[in-house]
Write a protein that holds these residues in place. Structure first.
Motif, PDB file in Angstrom:
ATOM      1  N   GLU A   1     -31.488  16.862 -20.870  1.00  0.00           N
ATOM      2  CA  GLU A   1     -31.800  18.256 -21.356  1.00  0.00           C
ATOM      3  C   GLU A   1     -33.112  18.787 -20.517  1.00  0.00           C
ATOM      4  O   GLU A   1     -33.178  19.713 -19.736  1.00  0.00           O
ATOM      5  N   ALA A   2     -34.179  17.927 -20.352  1.00  0.00           N
ATOM      6  CA  ALA A   2     -35.499  18.239 -19.440  1.00  0.00           C
ATOM      7  C   ALA A   2     -35.138  18.232 -18.134  1.00  0.00           C
ATOM      8  O   ALA A   2     -35.584  19.257 -17.208  1.00  0.00           O
ATOM      9  N   GLY A   3     -34.412  17.139 -17.304  1.00  0.00           N
ATOM     10  CA  GLY A   3     -34.035  17.353 -16.152  1.00  0.00           C
ATOM     11  C   GLY A   3     -33.407  18.396 -15.782  1.00  0.00           C
ATOM     12  O   GLY A   3     -33.504  19.039 -14.544  1.00  0.00           O
ATOM     13  N   LEU A   4     -32.203  18.801 -16.513  1.00  0.00           N
ATOM     14  CA  LEU A   4     -31.556  20.047 -16.247  1.00  0.00           C
ATOM     15  C   LEU A   4     -32.387  21.376 -16.229  1.00  0.00           C
ATOM     16  O   LEU A   4     -32.324  22.070 -15.308  1.00  0.00           O
ATOM     17  N   LEU A   5     -33.137  21.446 -17.274  1.00  0.00           N
ATOM     18  CA  LEU A   5     -33.932  22.627 -17.516  1.00  0.00           C
ATOM     19  C   LEU A   5     -35.028  22.643 -16.097  1.00  0.00           C
ATOM     20  O   LEU A   5     -35.075  23.847 -15.506  1.00  0.00           O
ATOM     21  N   PHE A   6     -35.667  21.664 -15.897  1.00  0.00           N
ATOM     22  CA  PHE A   6     -36.681  21.962 -14.789  1.00  0.00           C
ATOM     23  C   PHE A   6     -36.135  21.632 -13.626  1.00  0.00           C
ATOM     24  O   PHE A   6     -36.613  22.277 -12.484  1.00  0.00           O
ATOM     25  N   GLY A   7     -35.010  21.086 -13.377  1.00  0.00           N
ATOM     26  CA  GLY A   7     -34.363  21.019 -12.117  1.00  0.00           C
ATOM     27  C   GLY A   7     -33.785  22.594 -11.554  1.00  0.00           C
ATOM     28  O   GLY A   7     -34.023  22.919 -10.391  1.00  0.00           O
ATOM     29  N   GLY A   8     -33.348  23.168 -12.595  1.00  0.00           N
ATOM     30  CA  GLY A   8     -32.876  24.311 -12.355  1.00  0.00           C
ATOM     31  C   GLY A   8     -33.759  25.359 -11.901  1.00  0.00           C
ATOM     32  O   GLY A   8     -33.832  25.942 -11.126  1.00  0.00           O
ATOM     33  N   MET A   9     -35.242  25.149 -12.792  1.00  0.00           N
ATOM     34  CA  MET A   9     -36.025  26.047 -12.576  1.00  0.00           C
ATOM     35  C   MET A   9     -36.417  25.889 -11.190  1.00  0.00           C
ATOM     36  O   MET A   9     -37.048  26.764 -10.302  1.00  0.00           O
ATOM     37  N   TRP A  10     -36.568  24.561 -10.711  1.00  0.00           N
ATOM     38  CA  TRP A  10     -37.344  24.195  -9.181  1.00  0.00           C
ATOM     39  C   TRP A  10     -36.340  24.911  -8.395  1.00  0.00           C
ATOM     40  O   TRP A  10     -36.774  25.480  -7.490  1.00  0.00           O
ATOM     41  N   LEU A  11     -34.991  24.959  -8.506  1.00  0.00           N
ATOM     42  CA  LEU A  11     -34.116  25.707  -7.566  1.00  0.00           C
ATOM     43  C   LEU A  11     -34.372  27.345  -7.647  1.00  0.00           C
ATOM     44  O   LEU A  11     -34.768  27.943  -6.382  1.00  0.00           O
ATOM     45  N   TYR A  12     -34.754  27.690  -8.936  1.00  0.00           N
ATOM     46  CA  TYR A  12     -35.054  29.251  -9.052  1.00  0.00           C
ATOM     47  C   TYR A  12     -36.456  29.668  -8.227  1.00  0.00           C
ATOM     48  O   TYR A  12     -36.619  30.473  -7.686  1.00  0.00           O
ATOM     49  N   PHE A  13     -37.459  28.296  -8.273  1.00  0.00           N
ATOM     50  CA  PHE A  13     -38.547  28.849  -7.564  1.00  0.00           C
ATOM     51  C   PHE A  13     -38.421  28.931  -6.198  1.00  0.00           C
ATOM     52  O   PHE A  13     -39.206  29.612  -5.566  1.00  0.00           O
ATOM     53  N   GLY A  14     -37.366  28.306  -5.681  1.00  0.00           N
ATOM     54  CA  GLY A  14     -36.964  28.694  -4.222  1.00  0.00           C
ATOM     55  C   GLY A  14     -36.581  30.234  -3.720  1.00  0.00           C
ATOM     56  O   GLY A  14     -36.581  30.490  -2.647  1.00  0.00           O
ATOM     57  N   THR A  15     -36.690  31.151  -5.037  1.00  0.00           N
ATOM     58  CA  THR A  15     -36.057  32.469  -4.589  1.00  0.00           C
ATOM     59  C   THR A  15     -37.258  33.047  -4.073  1.00  0.00           C
ATOM     60  O   THR A  15     -36.931  34.485  -3.932  1.00  0.00           O
ATOM     61  N   GLY A  16     -38.438  32.803  -4.244  1.00  0.00           N
ATOM     62  CA  GLY A  16     -39.527  33.389  -3.711  1.00  0.00           C
ATOM     63  C   GLY A  16     -40.638  33.881  -5.104  1.00  0.00           C
ATOM     64  O   GLY A  16     -41.172  32.993  -5.616  1.00  0.00           O
ATOM     65  N   LEU A  17     -40.733  35.116  -4.987  1.00  0.00           N
ATOM     66  CA  LEU A  17     -41.843  35.580  -5.898  1.00  0.00           C
ATOM     67  C   LEU A  17     -41.364  35.420  -7.229  1.00  0.00           C
ATOM     68  O   LEU A  17     -40.724  36.414  -7.958  1.00  0.00           O
ATOM     69  N   VAL A  18     -41.898  34.456  -7.992  1.00  0.00           N
ATOM     70  CA  VAL A  18     -41.430  34.139  -9.317  1.00  0.00           C
ATOM     71  C   VAL A  18     -42.733  33.684 -10.056  1.00  0.00           C
ATOM     72  O   VAL A  18     -43.691  32.972  -9.357  1.00  0.00           O
TER      73      VAL A  18
ATOM     74  N   VAL B   1     -31.505  23.161 -24.737  1.00  0.00           N
ATOM     75  CA  VAL B   1     -32.235  23.882 -23.344  1.00  0.00           C
ATOM     76  C   VAL B   1     -31.925  23.513 -22.212  1.00  0.00           C
ATOM     77  O   VAL B   1     -32.120  24.167 -21.119  1.00  0.00           O
ATOM     78  N   GLY B   2     -31.186  22.315 -21.914  1.00  0.00           N
ATOM     79  CA  GLY B   2     -30.526  21.869 -20.601  1.00  0.00           C
ATOM     80  C   GLY B   2     -29.595  23.035 -20.122  1.00  0.00           C
ATOM     81  O   GLY B   2     -29.590  23.281 -18.954  1.00  0.00           O
ATOM     82  N   HIS B   3     -29.154  24.037 -21.081  1.00  0.00           N
ATOM     83  CA  HIS B   3     -28.105  24.948 -20.611  1.00  0.00           C
ATOM     84  C   HIS B   3     -28.916  25.944 -19.595  1.00  0.00           C
ATOM     85  O   HIS B   3     -28.156  26.448 -18.505  1.00  0.00           O
ATOM     86  N   TYR B   4     -30.061  26.178 -19.892  1.00  0.00           N
ATOM     87  CA  TYR B   4     -30.958  27.050 -19.316  1.00  0.00           C
ATOM     88  C   TYR B   4     -31.146  26.657 -17.796  1.00  0.00           C
ATOM     89  O   TYR B   4     -31.433  27.518 -16.775  1.00  0.00           O
ATOM     90  N   GLY B   5     -30.991  25.243 -17.283  1.00  0.00           N
ATOM     91  CA  GLY B   5     -31.240  24.909 -16.104  1.00  0.00           C
ATOM     92  C   GLY B   5     -29.955  25.715 -15.169  1.00  0.00           C
ATOM     93  O   GLY B   5     -30.268  25.982 -14.038  1.00  0.00           O
ATOM     94  N   VAL B   6     -28.829  25.948 -15.750  1.00  0.00           N
ATOM     95  CA  VAL B   6     -27.821  26.317 -15.225  1.00  0.00           C
ATOM     96  C   VAL B   6     -28.018  27.910 -14.736  1.00  0.00           C
ATOM     97  O   VAL B   6     -27.759  28.505 -13.879  1.00  0.00           O
ATOM     98  N   SER B   7     -28.775  28.568 -15.809  1.00  0.00           N
ATOM     99  CA  SER B   7     -29.184  30.085 -15.502  1.00  0.00           C
ATOM    100  C   SER B   7     -30.190  30.046 -14.537  1.00  0.00           C
ATOM    101  O   SER B   7     -29.979  30.936 -13.587  1.00  0.00           O
ATOM    102  N   PHE B   8     -31.115  29.230 -14.331  1.00  0.00           N
ATOM    103  CA  PHE B   8     -31.853  29.230 -12.938  1.00  0.00           C
ATOM    104  C   PHE B   8     -31.292  28.912 -11.731  1.00  0.00           C
ATOM    105  O   PHE B   8     -31.370  29.641 -10.771  1.00  0.00           O
ATOM    106  N   ALA B   9     -30.398  27.801 -11.646  1.00  0.00           N
ATOM    107  CA  ALA B   9     -29.546  27.608 -10.527  1.00  0.00           C
ATOM    108  C   ALA B   9     -28.609  28.862 -10.257  1.00  0.00           C
ATOM    109  O   ALA B   9     -28.580  29.076  -8.967  1.00  0.00           O
ATOM    110  N   ALA B  10     -27.907  29.487 -11.309  1.00  0.00           N
ATOM    111  CA  ALA B  10     -27.119  30.439 -10.836  1.00  0.00           C
ATOM    112  C   ALA B  10     -28.087  31.777 -10.454  1.00  0.00           C
ATOM    113  O   ALA B  10     -27.535  32.366  -9.402  1.00  0.00           O
TER     114      ALA B  10
END
Ligand SMILES: [Zn+2]
Length: 222
Positions: A142-159, A3-12
Motif C-alpha cells: 500500500e505504502a509503496g504504491l501510494l508514494f511510488g505513484g506520487m513520485w511519478l506525479y512529482f515529475g509533472t512539474g509544479l506540484v 490507500v494503495g489505490h491512490y498510487g494509480v491516481s497519481f500515475a494516471a
C-alpha cells in the motif's frame, strides 16, 4: 486495498495531466464508492469476522455488483462513456481511457490483497491472492504504491510536494489503524467510514491541486 489505490491516481495524472486529481481519486475507488451505499441499503453484504484475515476482519461474502470482474469491466466501460460525454478539456479520448483504466485498476489491486472473495461474475468463481494475510507485506505494498505513484506525479512539474507527502502520510496512518487497530463496530459503520474517507480524500486533493494551478498560470503569464 485502501490507500494503495491512490498510487494509480497519481500515475494516471502523470500520463493524462488534464484530468483533475479529485476525479482520479474517485475513479480508483469507484467500485468501493458504490460498494459502501450498496452495503448500507443491503444490496451487497459484508460481515465483521475478527481473524478472517490477518490484517482486517471483513468477510466480503456478497458483492457481485461492484467487485466481480464482470462488474468491474462494466463500471470501467460506463466511466469511459460518461467521461467522453462530459469532459471538455484537452484530449478527451485519451483521458477517458486513462480514467476507465484507473477504475479497473481497483479490481486488479484488490485481487492482490483480498482473500478469495472477488467473484469473476455474479457471486461465483471467487479469486484473490490473499496478501492481507501477510500484514507487513500488504502494508508495504500500500505504502509503496501510494508514494511510488506520487513520485511519478512529482515529475509533472509544479506540484505542492510537501503538502502531498504529508497528506499521503495521513492516509497511511489511517491505513495502519485499519490494519492494526480495533475492528469496526459493524458492517454499516465500515461502509460509512469508507464512504466518508473517499469523499474527504477527494475534497482535500482538489484543494491541494488548486494552488498548483494558480502557480502554473503565473508561470504562463511571465
Ligand atoms: Zn474494493
Amino acid at each position: 486495498m485502501f490507500v494503495g489505490h491512490y498510487g494509480v491516481s497519481f500515475a494516471a495524472k502523470r500520463v493524462a495531466p488534464t484530468i483533475p486529481l479529485w476525479a482520479l481519486f474517485v475513479a480508483v475507488q469507484l467500485l468501493d464508492v458504490f460498494w459502501a451505499p450498496f452495503v448500507l441499503v443491503g444490496i451487497e453484504k459484508v460481515r465483521i469476522v475478527p481473524g478472517i484475515t490477518a490484517s482486517n476482519p471483513f468477510d466480503l461474502y456478497y458483492m457481485p455488483y461492484t467487485h466481480s470482474l464482470l462488474a468491474a469491466l462494466l463500471w470501467s466501460a460506463g466511466t469511459l462513456l460518461l467521461y467522453r460525454l462530459l469532459a471538455t478539456r484537452g484530449p478527451v479520448g485519451k483521458a477517458a481511457l486513462v480514467v476507465a483504466l484507473a477504475v479497473f485498476s481497483h479490481w486488479i489491486l484488490d485481487f492482490l490483497v483480498h482473500r478469495p472473495d472477488l467473484p469473476l461474475y455474479d457471486n461465483t468463481a471467487k479469486v484473490g491472492l490473499g496478501l492481507w494475510n501477510v500484514p507487513a507485506l500488504a502494508f508495504a505494498l500500500e505504502a509503496g504504491l501510494l508514494f511510488g505513484g506520487m513520485w511519478l506525479y512529482f515529475g509533472t512539474g509544479l506540484v505542492p510536494r510537501l503538502r502531498m507527502v504529508l497528506f499521503g502520510l495521513v492516509r497511511l496512518a489511517i491505513q495502519a489503524y485499519v490494519f492494526f487497530g480495533p475492528p469496526p463496530a459493524s458492517d454499516k459503520a465500515a461502509a460509512w467510514t469508507a464512504l466518508a474517507s473517499y469523499a474527504v480524500f477527494a475534497a482535500v486533493v482538489a484543494r491541494l491541486e488548486r494552488p498548483d494551478r494558480a502557480a502554473r498560470q503565473r508561470v504562463n503569464a511571465l
